[in-house]
Write an enzyme that holds these catalytic residues in place. Structure first.
Site, PDB file in Angstrom:
ATOM      1  N   SER A  37       1.106  -1.228  -0.216  1.00  0.00           N
ATOM      2  CA  SER A  37       0.164   0.255   0.409  1.00  0.00           C
ATOM      3  C   SER A  37       0.937   1.540  -0.099  1.00  0.00           C
ATOM      4  CB  SER A  37      -1.070  -0.075   1.028  1.00  0.00           C
ATOM      5  OG  SER A  37      -1.274   1.571   1.175  1.00  0.00           O
ATOM      6  N   TYR A  78      -1.557   0.021  10.470  1.00  0.00           N
ATOM      7  CA  TYR A  78      -1.914  -0.333   8.849  1.00  0.00           C
ATOM      8  C   TYR A  78      -0.722   0.079   7.985  1.00  0.00           C
ATOM      9  CZ  TYR A  78      -3.927  -1.414   4.351  1.00  0.00           C
ATOM     10  OH  TYR A  78      -3.607  -1.781   2.983  1.00  0.00           O
TER      11      TYR A  78
END
Length: 247
Positions: A145, A158
């Site tokens: 990501s 995250y």
């Protein structure tokens, strides 16, 4: 066949019940691979099986929670007994976790996101590395990501786990720098998935690329022709981003 470059290859995709994972499983099957699809929801796996059959592919469905590390080990053993190798591994399974200040993250939530986004991928490396080394053209891709390269407020768990995943993948690539195994990362960017909708509930998904578009860009990283390793393919810019690999 030229349109089925993964014919007779065995490909494993984690988190294959929806989104990028499901689309990648279908795309790999369409390219000729027999897909080992893992996910937590049996009904969603059965729907995936129907989609794979619709493109003329085949799959083995494996209900598996990525926090079940013993289950990952059992899967590695079962793959060896049945196929004697693994040709493609796509580490896609991941969770968003809480979007909150670091000091407000509950320990259980922290443990869960680290378990799925980071520890499970290490356990996959541990279990599948020997199988991949038995393939003539082993390829591994981890879905990362853009958050891994930012220090955005409230995205700590995250982002931290995705940053750790990137170092894990690059380390594995470096350990196989002189071998057949090629290990790369894929940054999908904004994609119309359930996870994206959870993170950005006001966003119109119709303005975003589809999971199928992302999957189409992952497949080339899985092909025998791919010679890149230790790199990150950035889907939004359609180019590789360089990391410094050791000499």
């Amino acid at each position: 066949m030229p349109d089925r470059p993964l014919s007779e290859k065995i490909a494993l995709v984690t988190g294959a019940t929806r989104g990028i994972g499901a689309a990648t499983a279908v795309a790999l099957a369409a390219a000729g691979a027999h897909v080992i699809a893992t996910g937590r929801t049996e009904g969603a796996l059965e729907e995936l099986d129907d989609a794979i059959k619709a493109v003329g592919g085949s799959a083995t469905l494996v209900p598996l929670d990525m926090k079940d590390v013993d289950g990952i080990d059992r899967l590695g053993g079962a793959l060896y007994e049945r196929y004697g190798r693994l040709d493609v591994f796509v580490g896609n399974a991941g969770v968003l976790g809480p979007l909150t200040p670091l000091g407000h993250v509950f320990p259980k939530d922290w443990d869960d996101i680290v378990a799925v986004n980071l520890t499970a991928n290490w356990r996959c490396v541990r279990s599948f590395d020997p199988l991949l080394r038995l393939s003539t053209t082993p390829r591994a891709v981890f879905v990362s990501s853009g958050a891994a390269h930012k220090a955005r407020a409230y995205w700590g768990p995250y982002a931290i786990t995705k940053a750790g995943l990137e170092v894990l993948a690059r380390t594995w690539a470096a350990e196989h720098a002189n071998a057949n195994l090629k290990v790369n990362l894929f940054n999908p960017g904004p994609i119309a998935t359930r996870m994206r909708a959870k993170a950005f509930p006001g966003e119109d998904p119709a303005t975003l690329p589809s999971a199928e578009a992302a999957a189409a860009a992952i497949v080339p990283l899985c092909l025998p022709a791919c010679e890149e390793t230790g790199r990150l393919y950035d889907f939004p810019t359609k180019r590789f981003l360089d990391f410094q690999m050791p000499a």
